[in-house]
Design a protein around this motif. Structure first.
Motif, PDB file in Angstrom:
ATOM      1  N   ASP A 149       0.819  -1.205   0.000  1.00 13.07           N
ATOM      2  CA  ASP A 149       0.000   0.000   0.000  1.00 13.07           C
ATOM      3  C   ASP A 149       0.852   1.254   0.000  1.00 13.07           C
ATOM      4  OD1 ASP A 149      -1.141   0.609   3.406  1.00 13.07           O
ATOM      5  OD2 ASP A 149       0.722  -0.267   2.728  1.00 13.07           O
ATOM      6  N   ASP A 154      -8.053   9.254   0.060  1.00 13.26           N
ATOM      7  CA  ASP A 154      -7.922   7.806  -0.013  1.00 13.26           C
ATOM      8  C   ASP A 154      -9.303   7.236   0.267  1.00 13.26           C
ATOM      9  OD1 ASP A 154      -7.414   5.081   0.277  1.00 13.26           O
ATOM     10  OD2 ASP A 154      -5.413   5.453   1.055  1.00 13.26           O
ATOM     11  N   TRP A 155      -9.941   6.757  -0.769  1.00 13.09           N
ATOM     12  CA  TRP A 155     -11.330   6.311  -0.675  1.00 13.09           C
ATOM     13  C   TRP A 155     -11.503   5.240   0.395  1.00 13.09           C
ATOM     14  CZ3 TRP A 155     -15.652   8.307  -2.486  1.00 13.09           C
ATOM     15  CH2 TRP A 155     -16.809   7.538  -2.467  1.00 13.09           C
ATOM     16  N   ASN A 156     -10.580   4.319   0.477  1.00 21.34           N
ATOM     17  CA  ASN A 156     -10.663   3.235   1.451  1.00 21.34           C
ATOM     18  C   ASN A 156      -9.693   3.479   2.595  1.00 21.34           C
ATOM     19  OD1 ASN A 156     -12.577   1.559   0.068  1.00 21.34           O
ATOM     20  ND2 ASN A 156     -10.980   1.091  -1.393  1.00 21.34           N
ATOM     21  N   LEU A 165     -10.554  -0.559   6.145  1.00 27.33           N
ATOM     22  CA  LEU A 165     -11.255  -1.750   5.676  1.00 27.33           C
ATOM     23  C   LEU A 165     -11.024  -2.880   6.664  1.00 27.33           C
ATOM     24  CD1 LEU A 165     -10.180  -1.682   1.917  1.00 27.33           C
ATOM     25  CD2 LEU A 165     -12.417  -1.034   2.846  1.00 27.33           C
ATOM     26  N   GLY A 210      -9.966  -6.789   3.190  1.00 26.79           N
ATOM     27  CA  GLY A 210     -10.028  -5.755   2.160  1.00 26.79           C
ATOM     28  C   GLY A 210     -11.432  -5.373   1.763  1.00 26.79           C
ATOM     29  N   GLY A 211     -12.359  -5.580   2.635  1.00 29.63           N
ATOM     30  CA  GLY A 211     -13.750  -5.231   2.346  1.00 29.63           C
ATOM     31  C   GLY A 211     -14.317  -4.455   3.510  1.00 29.63           C
ATOM     32  N   ASN A 215     -17.251  -4.638   0.419  1.00 30.42           N
ATOM     33  CA  ASN A 215     -17.742  -3.903  -0.738  1.00 30.42           C
ATOM     34  C   ASN A 215     -18.744  -4.773  -1.475  1.00 30.42           C
ATOM     35  OD1 ASN A 215     -16.412  -5.375  -2.956  1.00 30.42           O
ATOM     36  ND2 ASN A 215     -14.518  -4.524  -2.120  1.00 30.42           N
ATOM     37  N   CYS A 271      -9.567  -4.670  -1.483  1.00 29.47           N
ATOM     38  CA  CYS A 271      -8.499  -3.671  -1.598  1.00 29.47           C
ATOM     39  C   CYS A 271      -7.654  -3.664  -0.332  1.00 29.47           C
ATOM     40  CB  CYS A 271      -9.105  -2.271  -1.785  1.00 29.47           C
ATOM     41  SG  CYS A 271     -10.237  -2.143  -3.163  1.00 29.47           S
ATOM     42  N   ALA A 327      -5.851  -0.923   2.528  1.00 29.44           N
ATOM     43  CA  ALA A 327      -6.178   0.393   3.073  1.00 29.44           C
ATOM     44  C   ALA A 327      -5.140   0.803   4.111  1.00 29.44           C
ATOM     45  CB  ALA A 327      -7.563   0.369   3.707  1.00 29.44           C
TER      46      ALA A 327
END
Length: 141
Positions: free
Chosen positions: A4, A27-29, A32, A36-37, A39, A45, A47
């Motif tokens: 990351d 940073d959208w995420n 998490l 990585g969720g 979603n 993703c 984070a």
């Protein structure tokens, strides 16, 4: 190397966002779960903050601190100012804060420490930038 951090380096330096006139970064995420969720489409993703939903433990990732170099030291209303870099292996960017201070952020994405000289106006500093490091330097007005 933390994946990351590499992603944030790509966004903030290699893509040229700040050097091309970006006025902000989100940073959208920011947080998490450890998978990585969640979603709705299953494209998990990474984070800056990961939360273990079973234990409640919070794991702050290196990219959190990487982003902090910008959010802590580059003040609202700052302007990107011209800077040059003599070592093409390094990445750097400079900002002028509204209070007149200057902020220089330098990263070393290589596997080897680098000795550099940071010069701002008539002030110079000899520095060592460790491998895979980021440093922020503030020069008073």
């Amino acid at each position: 190397r933390d994946r990351d951090v590499t992603g944030v380096q790509t966004v903030l330096f290699r893509s040229g966002d700040f050097t091309s006139g970006i006025c902000g970064f989100i940073d959208w995420n920011i947080a998490l779960d450890t998978q990585g969720g969640p979603n709705h489409v299953g494209n998990f993703c990474h984070a800056p903050v990961l939360v273990d939903t079973r234990s409640g433990e919070v794991h702050v990732q290196p990219s959190f601190y990487y982003i902090a170099h910008f959010s802590k030291f580059v003040a609202a209303g700052a302007r990107r100012i011209a800077s040059t870099n003599r070592d093409n292996a390094l990445q750097s960017i400079a900002f002028g804060n509204p209070d007149g201070s200057r902020v220089v952020i330098v990263t070393n994405p290589t596997d080897v420490a680098r000795d550099i000289t940071l010069s701002v106006g008539d002030q110079s500093r000899a520095l060592t930038l460790p491998a895979h490091a980021i440093q922020t330097h503030i020069v008073s007005a």
